[in-house]
Design a protein around this motif. Structure first.
Motif, short mmCIF file in Angstrom:
data_model
loop_
_atom_site.label_atom_id
_atom_site.label_comp_id
_atom_site.label_asym_id
_atom_site.label_seq_id
_atom_site.Cartn_x
_atom_site.Cartn_y
_atom_site.Cartn_z
N GLY A 285 0.78 -1.22 0.00
CA GLY A 285 0.00 0.00 0.00
C GLY A 285 0.81 1.27 0.00
O GLY A 285 0.25 2.35 -0.13
N SER A 286 2.15 1.16 0.13
CA SER A 286 2.97 2.37 0.11
C SER A 286 3.10 2.95 -1.29
O SER A 286 3.55 4.09 -1.45
CB SER A 286 4.36 2.07 0.68
N ILE A 287 2.72 2.18 -2.31
CA ILE A 287 2.61 2.67 -3.69
C ILE A 287 1.20 2.36 -4.16
O ILE A 287 0.76 1.20 -4.11
CB ILE A 287 3.64 2.00 -4.63
N ARG A 288 0.47 3.39 -4.62
CA ARG A 288 -0.90 3.20 -5.06
C ARG A 288 -1.10 3.80 -6.45
O ARG A 288 -0.52 4.86 -6.76
CB ARG A 288 -1.88 3.84 -4.07
N ALA A 289 -1.89 3.13 -7.26
CA ALA A 289 -2.17 3.59 -8.63
C ALA A 289 -3.67 3.70 -8.83
O ALA A 289 -4.43 2.77 -8.49
CB ALA A 289 -1.57 2.64 -9.66
N TRP A 290 -4.12 4.83 -9.37
CA TRP A 290 -5.52 5.06 -9.64
C TRP A 290 -5.70 5.44 -11.11
O TRP A 290 -4.85 6.13 -11.69
CB TRP A 290 -6.08 6.18 -8.76
N ARG A 291 -6.82 5.02 -11.68
CA ARG A 291 -7.17 5.31 -13.07
C ARG A 291 -8.42 6.17 -13.08
O ARG A 291 -9.45 5.80 -12.51
CB ARG A 291 -7.37 4.00 -13.83
N GLU A 292 -8.35 7.34 -13.73
CA GLU A 292 -9.52 8.21 -13.87
C GLU A 292 -10.01 8.15 -15.31
O GLU A 292 -9.24 8.30 -16.26
CB GLU A 292 -9.18 9.65 -13.50
N LEU A 293 -11.32 7.94 -15.47
CA LEU A 293 -11.96 7.89 -16.78
C LEU A 293 -13.03 8.96 -16.85
O LEU A 293 -13.78 9.17 -15.90
CB LEU A 293 -12.60 6.52 -17.03
N ARG A 294 -13.11 9.62 -18.00
CA ARG A 294 -14.14 10.62 -18.24
C ARG A 294 -14.72 10.37 -19.62
O ARG A 294 -14.00 10.37 -20.62
CB ARG A 294 -13.55 12.03 -18.15
N PHE A 295 -16.02 10.14 -19.68
CA PHE A 295 -16.67 9.82 -20.95
C PHE A 295 -16.59 11.01 -21.88
O PHE A 295 -16.99 12.13 -21.53
CB PHE A 295 -18.13 9.43 -20.72
N ASN A 296 -16.07 10.76 -23.09
CA ASN A 296 -15.91 11.80 -24.10
C ASN A 296 -16.97 11.56 -25.18
O ASN A 296 -16.81 10.72 -26.05
CB ASN A 296 -14.50 11.74 -24.70
N LYS A 297 -18.07 12.31 -25.09
CA LYS A 297 -19.20 12.09 -25.99
C LYS A 297 -18.82 12.33 -27.43
O LYS A 297 -19.20 11.56 -28.33
CB LYS A 297 -20.37 12.99 -25.58
N LYS A 298 -18.07 13.40 -27.71
CA LYS A 298 -17.69 13.71 -29.09
C LYS A 298 -16.80 12.61 -29.68
O LYS A 298 -16.99 12.20 -30.83
CB LYS A 298 -16.96 15.04 -29.12
N TYR A 299 -15.83 12.15 -28.87
CA TYR A 299 -14.97 11.09 -29.40
C TYR A 299 -15.73 9.78 -29.54
O TYR A 299 -15.44 8.98 -30.44
CB TYR A 299 -13.76 10.90 -28.49
N ALA A 300 -16.73 9.54 -28.67
CA ALA A 300 -17.54 8.34 -28.80
C ALA A 300 -18.29 8.32 -30.13
O ALA A 300 -18.39 7.29 -30.79
CB ALA A 300 -18.51 8.25 -27.63
N GLU A 301 -18.82 9.48 -30.55
CA GLU A 301 -19.50 9.56 -31.84
C GLU A 301 -18.53 9.34 -32.99
O GLU A 301 -18.83 8.66 -33.97
CB GLU A 301 -20.18 10.92 -31.97
#
Length: 465
Positions: free
Chosen positions: A108-124
């Motif tokens: 636990g002394s090293i932690r990794a997190w992934r953030e995702l944000r839906f990109n509507k324009k790129y999805a189209e």
């Protein structure tokens, strides 16, 4: 890039020196101090140290970067902008680390997190790319069926009575010269070749900024939406602004090159190691290190030898990135045994076992040994790993006011603590050899239309002995 060894000691009849080998690994190297406030707010700029720059608000709780061992806030080690081409999500990977001496070698002394944000324009845009790709595959399949049907037709005999007048003349080129016959329909091979000549943007392999001119306005809208999200994600009036941080540095990306091996005369009867690190790329375009083997040996730590040799080609590397690739183990420890398990021994014959020649057993990477994603139960794949040089690049934050010079008394206290070998609870500094991050293969998220989704990923640490 290290220069190739051009010292050719072979005779003129020997093979020419092969060119440098480029692997599928991207190396992250430090590239100067980040002093532009606008860049510090831009989550699309990868960096070493500094404060995090989030994709959207609300910001995550600071507990994401709290050490579970000492309950103190951890410093950001790296922030990586790493969206996947086939995903509609903007994607950033954050890695935090605790430098307290008592927390070293603890989980636990090293932690990794992934953030995702839906990109509507790129999805189209991605949906249109997939539709075009599906259409091309359908056309290629129709062409292949037509070609197969044509080949299956019985051939007419030109010497038979009543033969079709449209049959080709086997003795001349008159029909070709005068244009008497229609052009043959395109074959499956030609259709496939035509599909391959389309721009890279058609097959979805280009980056998020690459697109045709007809969709340039979509790119502008996407950039505007991302810029608006960046502005709203500012750290002003946020508890993250008061978190401890290392000086921010740009993290640039370079390709990993391996120089060709020096040419040495091989005596008659000698064998060549096929697992040399400088082996060429495979036929599929990927490198042949995807499943590199490790022999079992009690004399030499072959994992560390291979690690040292690969890192020596680019000593400034702080990060190795290869999504879905193979990690480079630091040493032969329990993590190495987990990721590269010992294969089962071959069965011993009932008779004449002493005359059996047993080849050395090779270890290969086993992705299934990594715990699966706790959210969607998909397997995790290797994404990147932190390298020892990152510890050298990062400078421990001063306990006093930033930029303030130590007084003589404070300097004497520092020397005294060093002489007395200050206890681990007061000592600061990271002691890992490498930190390997494994992320969800499906890149799962909470499917939020607004804001962003967070997932903590698996970190396996090999500590420096």
């Amino acid at each position: 890039m290290p220069p190739a060894d051009v010292d050719d000691t072979w005779s003129d009849s020997d093979d020419e020196l092969e060119a440098d080998v480029e692997t599928s690994v991207d190396l992250g190297v430090p590239d100067g101090l980040v002093d532009d406030p606008a860049v510090l707010l831009d989550p699309t700029v990868s960096r070493i140290g500094g404060h995090p720059s989030f994709l959207a608000t609300p910001h995550p709780p600071t507990s994401h970067a709290t050490c579970p061992n000492c309950s103190q806030p951890m410093e950001l080690l790296v922030q990586i902008w790493c969206p996947l081409n086939e995903s509609p999500n903007d994607r950033v990977l954050f890695v935090w680390g605790c430098a307290n001496g008592a927390c070293q070698r603890k989980e636990g002394s090293i932690r990794a997190w992934r953030e995702l944000r839906f990109n509507k324009k790129y999805a189209e845009k991605l949906e249109r790319k997939l539709a075009r790709r599906k259409q091309k595959e359908l056309e290629a399949a129709k062409a292949a069926v037509a070609e197969a049907a044509k080949r299956s037709l019985p051939k007419s005999n030109p010497f038979a009575l009543g033969a079709a007048p449209s049959a080709p003349n086997p003795f001349g080129l008159g029909s070709q010269i005068f244009g008497g016959s229609d052009a043959a329909p395109p074959s499956a091979e030609s259709a496939q070749a035509a599909a391959q000549t389309e721009p890279a943007a058609q097959d979805g392999s280009s980056d998020r900024s690459g697109e045709s001119e007809s969709e340039s306005d979509t790119d502008d809208d996407t950039d505007d939406a991302l810029a608006a999200g960046m502005q709203s994600a500012s750290l002003d009036d946020s508890p993250w602004k008061a978190a401890p941080a290392y000086p921010p540095l740009y993290l640039s990306t370079v390709a990993e090159y391996l120089p060709p091996p020096p040419k040495v005369k091989v005596p008659a009867g000698a064998t060549v190691d096929p697992d040399d690190d400088r082996a060429p790329k495979g036929k599929d375009g990927g490198s042949q290190w995807d499943f590199e083997g490790y022999e079992n040996s009690i004399d030499v730590d072959q994992a560390f030898e291979r690690f040292s040799r690969r890192v020596s080609y680019e000593g400034e590397q702080c990060l190795r990135y290869e999504h879905g690739g193979t990690p480079l183990p630091y040493a032969s420890d329990k993590i190495f045994d987990q990721l590269f398990p010992v294969p089962p021994a071959p069965p011993t014959p009932v008779t004449k076992g002493e005359f059996m020649v047993t080849p050395p057993r090779k270890r290969t990477f086993a992705p299934e040994s990594v715990p699966p994603c706790p959210h969607c139960q998909s397997r995790r794949v290797f994404e990147c790993q932190l390298m020892p040089n990152l510890i050298n690049v990062l400078k421990a934050p001063a306990e006093t006011q930033e930029g303030k010079k130590l007084t003589d008394e404070e300097r004497r206290a520092e020397v005294l603590r060093a002489v007395r070998k200050e206890s681990a609870s007061r000592r600061r500094g990271m002691e890992w050899g490498t930190c390997m991050i494994f992320s969800c293969e499906k890149d799962c998220s909470a499917e939020k239309e607004e804001g962003s989704s967070w997932r903590e990923e698996c970190v396996l640490v090999q500590w420096d002995e």
